[in-house]
Write an enzyme that holds these catalytic residues in place. Structure first.
Site, mmCIF file in Angstrom:
data_model
loop_
_atom_site.group_PDB
_atom_site.id
_atom_site.type_symbol
_atom_site.label_atom_id
_atom_site.label_comp_id
_atom_site.label_asym_id
_atom_site.label_seq_id
_atom_site.Cartn_x
_atom_site.Cartn_y
_atom_site.Cartn_z
ATOM 1 N N GLY A 1 -21.947 57.049 2.261
ATOM 2 C CA GLY A 1 -22.054 56.732 3.692
ATOM 3 C C GLY A 1 -20.760 56.507 4.442
ATOM 4 C CG ASN B 1 -19.218 61.886 7.264
ATOM 5 O OD1 ASN B 1 -18.486 62.248 8.175
ATOM 6 N ND2 ASN B 1 -19.156 62.419 6.047
ATOM 7 C CG MET C 1 -26.745 64.823 -1.398
ATOM 8 S SD MET C 1 -25.743 65.979 -0.425
ATOM 9 C CE MET C 1 -24.180 65.859 -1.230
ATOM 10 C CG LEU D 1 -33.736 68.702 6.531
ATOM 11 C CD1 LEU D 1 -33.529 68.249 7.971
ATOM 12 C CD2 LEU D 1 -34.211 67.540 5.667
ATOM 13 C CG ASN E 1 -25.589 69.095 7.089
ATOM 14 O OD1 ASN E 1 -25.581 67.948 6.636
ATOM 15 N ND2 ASN E 1 -25.193 70.144 6.374
ATOM 16 C CG HIS F 1 -21.077 72.299 4.316
ATOM 17 N ND1 HIS F 1 -21.905 72.082 3.234
ATOM 18 C CD2 HIS F 1 -20.196 73.255 3.925
ATOM 19 C CE1 HIS F 1 -21.549 72.868 2.236
ATOM 20 N NE2 HIS F 1 -20.513 73.591 2.628
ATOM 21 C CB VAL G 1 -28.912 76.699 2.214
ATOM 22 C CG1 VAL G 1 -27.960 75.661 1.622
ATOM 23 C CG2 VAL G 1 -30.301 76.516 1.640
ATOM 24 C CG ASP G 2 -24.964 74.101 3.836
ATOM 25 O OD1 ASP G 2 -25.458 73.095 4.375
ATOM 26 O OD2 ASP G 2 -24.648 74.134 2.634
ATOM 27 C CE LYS H 1 -7.398 59.439 5.136
ATOM 28 N NZ LYS H 1 -6.621 59.855 3.934
HETATM 29 C C1 GAR Z 1 -19.526 64.465 2.867
HETATM 30 O O1 GAR Z 1 -18.358 65.088 2.408
HETATM 31 C C2 GAR Z 1 -20.467 65.468 3.480
HETATM 32 O O2 GAR Z 1 -19.810 66.478 4.199
HETATM 33 C C3 GAR Z 1 -21.135 66.022 2.255
HETATM 34 O O3 GAR Z 1 -21.366 64.920 1.435
HETATM 35 C C4 GAR Z 1 -20.363 63.941 1.683
HETATM 36 C C5 GAR Z 1 -21.025 62.637 2.018
HETATM 37 O O4 GAR Z 1 -20.063 61.624 2.068
HETATM 38 N N1 GAR Z 1 -22.350 66.709 2.565
HETATM 39 C C6 GAR Z 1 -22.808 67.714 1.861
HETATM 40 O O5 GAR Z 1 -22.240 68.162 0.887
HETATM 41 C C7 GAR Z 1 -24.111 68.281 2.353
HETATM 42 N N2 GAR Z 1 -24.460 69.452 1.608
HETATM 43 P P1 GAR Z 1 -20.402 60.242 2.741
HETATM 44 O O6 GAR Z 1 -21.710 59.769 2.108
HETATM 45 O O7 GAR Z 1 -19.261 59.348 2.375
HETATM 46 O O8 GAR Z 1 -20.539 60.457 4.222
#
Ligand code: GAR
Length: 205
Positions: free
Chosen positions: A12, A14, A92, A95, A109, A111, A146-147, A174
């Site tokens: 978490g 982000n 993860m 949807l 989303n 990525h 997907v993405d 970052k």
């Molecule tokens: C992030 O790097 C996000 O972009 C990625 O998971 C991480 C979550 O980090 N998402 C994916 O790979 C989606 N397929 P966080 O829990 O610290 O935000």
């Protein structure tokens, strides 16, 4: 003020950036709730610390997606909180129809790669192994690919000779924290149009 929800499965960071940017006024939204498919997600803890509603929703029997009845429960929870925009932040699961139909054009989303390069999982390692000199992150609309939905914002970072997947992931993160807020603000402002696959900013007039 429009309502957003964050769906997160893990750490978490982000989400943390979103919380802080709501609190400091750079993200113009109300964070109505945080939902996780993982009871022990650090994301839920982060939300509670900031007095944000944190909800664990049982993900049901499948590992990478939600069966329709379960996904419908996610829809109901989001609707109960009058959510305008659903923000996936390390959620993860893929949807499917219930969420995509109920929130058409209103799910985004983040990525950790420059899509369309490296969709899927473990993409920092994939970028390193491929030998690209730049990677980065992408915020995009979620559709039934997907993405693969239209790209809202991207940021690039260099790949360095002594990078490991972890070091590269940290450099990308970052930028994730910065561009997710930028993308959410843009989508909530409504000042964009989608032309084919292109998300184009429109002005205020
Ligand atoms: C992030 O790097 C996000 O972009 C990625 O998971 C991480 C979550 O980090 N998402 C994916 O790979 C989606 N397929 P966080 O829990 O610290 O935000």
């Amino acid at each position: 003020m429009k309502n957003i929800a964050v769906l997160a499965s893990g750490r978490g960071t982000n989400l943390q950036a979103i919380i802080e940017n709501v609190e400091n006024g750079t993200l113009h939204a109300n964070l109505a709730c945080v939902i996780s498919d993982n009871e022990n997600a650090k994301a839920l803890e982060r939300a509670r610390k900031h007095n944000i509603k944190a909800i664990y929703l049982d993900p049901g029997p499948k590992k990478t997606w939600l069966i329709p009845e379960v996904e419908q429960n996610y829809v109901k929870t989001l609707q109960d909180h009058n959510v305008d925009l659903v923000c996936l932040a390390g959620f993860m699961r893929i949807l499917k129809k219930p969420l995509l139909d109920a929130f058409a054009g209103r799910i985004i989303n983040i990525h950790p790669a420059l899509l369309p390069s490296f969709p899927g999982l473990n993409v920092q390692k994939k970028a390193l192994d491929w030998g690209v000199k730049f990677s980065g992150c992408t915020v995009h609309f979620v559709d039934d690919t997907v993405d693969g939905g239209p790209i809202i914002v991207q940021a690039a970072v260099p790949v360095l000779d002594d990078d490991t997947p972890e070091k590269l992931a940290e450099r990308i993160l970052k930028e994730e924290w910065r561009i997710y807020t930028e993308a959410i603000n843009l989508v909530l402002s409504g000042k964009y149009k989608i032309d084919g696959r292109r998300v184009i900013k429109t002005d205020d007039r």
